[in-house]
Design a protein around this motif. Structure first.
Motif, short mmCIF file in Angstrom:
data_model
loop_
_atom_site.label_atom_id
_atom_site.label_comp_id
_atom_site.label_asym_id
_atom_site.label_seq_id
_atom_site.Cartn_x
_atom_site.Cartn_y
_atom_site.Cartn_z
N PRO A 80 0.81 -1.23 0.00
CA PRO A 80 0.00 0.00 0.00
C PRO A 80 0.83 1.27 0.00
O PRO A 80 0.42 2.29 -0.55
CB PRO A 80 -0.83 -0.12 1.28
N HIS A 81 2.01 1.22 0.60
CA HIS A 81 2.88 2.39 0.67
C HIS A 81 4.32 1.96 0.44
O HIS A 81 4.68 0.80 0.65
CB HIS A 81 2.76 3.09 2.04
N CYS A 82 5.15 2.92 0.03
CA CYS A 82 6.58 2.63 -0.10
C CYS A 82 7.37 3.92 0.07
O CYS A 82 6.83 5.02 -0.08
CB CYS A 82 6.90 1.98 -1.44
N THR A 83 8.63 3.78 0.40
CA THR A 83 9.53 4.92 0.55
C THR A 83 10.55 4.91 -0.57
O THR A 83 10.74 3.89 -1.25
CB THR A 83 10.26 4.87 1.90
N MET A 84 11.25 6.02 -0.73
CA MET A 84 12.27 6.08 -1.76
C MET A 84 13.43 5.13 -1.46
O MET A 84 14.04 4.57 -2.36
CB MET A 84 12.79 7.52 -1.90
N LYS A 145 5.04 6.78 -6.56
CA LYS A 145 4.29 6.32 -5.39
C LYS A 145 4.99 6.74 -4.10
O LYS A 145 4.34 7.12 -3.13
CB LYS A 145 4.15 4.80 -5.43
N ALA A 146 6.31 6.67 -4.10
CA ALA A 146 7.08 7.02 -2.92
C ALA A 146 7.11 8.52 -2.68
O ALA A 146 7.16 8.98 -1.53
CB ALA A 146 8.51 6.49 -3.04
N ASN A 147 7.08 9.30 -3.75
CA ASN A 147 7.12 10.76 -3.62
C ASN A 147 6.23 11.37 -4.69
O ASN A 147 6.71 11.83 -5.72
CB ASN A 147 8.55 11.28 -3.74
N PRO A 148 4.91 11.41 -4.45
CA PRO A 148 3.97 11.91 -5.46
C PRO A 148 4.07 13.41 -5.70
O PRO A 148 3.51 13.92 -6.68
CB PRO A 148 2.60 11.55 -4.87
N ASP A 149 4.78 14.15 -4.84
CA ASP A 149 4.90 15.59 -5.00
C ASP A 149 5.95 15.99 -6.04
O ASP A 149 6.01 17.16 -6.44
CB ASP A 149 5.25 16.25 -3.66
N LEU A 150 6.77 15.05 -6.47
CA LEU A 150 7.81 15.37 -7.45
C LEU A 150 7.19 15.65 -8.82
O LEU A 150 6.35 14.90 -9.29
CB LEU A 150 8.80 14.22 -7.58
N THR A 151 7.62 16.74 -9.44
CA THR A 151 7.19 17.03 -10.81
C THR A 151 7.97 16.16 -11.78
O THR A 151 9.00 15.57 -11.43
CB THR A 151 7.43 18.50 -11.16
N SER A 152 7.50 16.08 -13.01
CA SER A 152 8.21 15.31 -14.03
C SER A 152 9.62 15.84 -14.24
O SER A 152 10.57 15.07 -14.43
CB SER A 152 7.43 15.34 -15.35
N GLU A 153 9.76 17.17 -14.20
CA GLU A 153 11.09 17.77 -14.37
C GLU A 153 12.00 17.41 -13.20
O GLU A 153 13.18 17.10 -13.39
CB GLU A 153 10.97 19.29 -14.50
N ALA A 154 11.44 17.44 -11.99
CA ALA A 154 12.24 17.10 -10.82
C ALA A 154 12.69 15.64 -10.86
O ALA A 154 13.84 15.32 -10.54
CB ALA A 154 11.45 17.36 -9.54
N VAL A 155 11.79 14.76 -11.30
CA VAL A 155 12.15 13.35 -11.42
C VAL A 155 13.29 13.18 -12.41
O VAL A 155 14.25 12.44 -12.16
CB VAL A 155 10.92 12.52 -11.87
#
Length: 223
Positions: A80-84, A145-155
């Protein structure tokens, strides 16, 4: 006389070593055939051209690494959840297993991947993203899933910074082990180095860039 399979293996082994040490651009087919002890026609017969040989060298590692990574990512995505940290930990055993697959396999694999970026081998990037699209998609899903706040550019930027740190660390793991032992009296194996690396990579992926902060300020001011 060497059989076809033996000749092909000699070419791959020679190319792998030379590509890792000198890069793809700086290594000529004649240098490879000279080291392998075969004629130039053998390369043309087995691989067709240099680009195909480059892909064949990487494929020996990717065909072992990518399916194993995909299995780890699928298992993680079922949670259900995961971390980086968990996302990057998925690559731990697949990378370390390369040492059993080939001598110094993990370090050599990372050197080759690094050469692919530093030599700007666009065809190699196309080959990897096309052939292993499913696994790369799973990885991207896990990161999101681990960090949904990241933008595509940041990823994009964070993953490339992360890849650089991972490549340097694993490609020079033998030297790093020697330094750790001489300077700090610590005996480390590859797994111990990876365990130190993963939290660092995760923190980098989770970091907020100055540009992101500026964008947030601008957005807030515009409201």
């Amino acid at each position: 006389m060497a059989g076809r399979g033996e000749t092909k293996a000699k070419i791959l082994d020679a190319a792998e070593q030379l590509f890792a040490e000198h890069g793809f651009k700086e290594t000529s087919l004649r240098t490879i055939t000279g080291k392998a002890g075969v004629n130039l026609a053998s390369v043309n017969y087995h691989f067709g051209d240099k680009k195909s040989l480059v892909r064949a060298v990487l494929s020996r590692y990717l065909e072992a690494f990518m399916p194993a990574l995909g299995e780890q990512l699928q298992a993680l995505l079922s949670e259900p959840h995961c971390t980086m940290e968990q996302v990057f930990a998925c690559a731990k055993q697949p990378v370390l297993a390369l040492d059993k697959y080939r001598p110094h396999g993990a370090a050599t694999f990372m050197q080759l991947i690094g050469r692919g970026y530093s030599d700007v081998q666009g065809h190699l990037r196309w080959f990897i993203t096309t052939r292993y699209e499913h696994v790369l998609s799973l990885f991207n899903q896990a990161v999101r899933k681990a960090n949904p706040d990241l933008t595509s550019e940041a990823v994009f930027w964070h993953l490339h910074f992360t890849l650089g740190a991972a490549i340097f660390t694993m490609a020079s793991s033998e030297a790093l082990r020697d330094i750790a032992e001489n300077d700090f009296g610590r005996t480390l194996d590859s797994e111990a180095i990876v365990d130190r690396l993963i939290p660092y990579l995760a923190a980098g992926m989770n970091a907020k860039s100055r540009q992101a902060s500026q964008d947030n300020i601008v957005a807030f001011a515009a409201e």
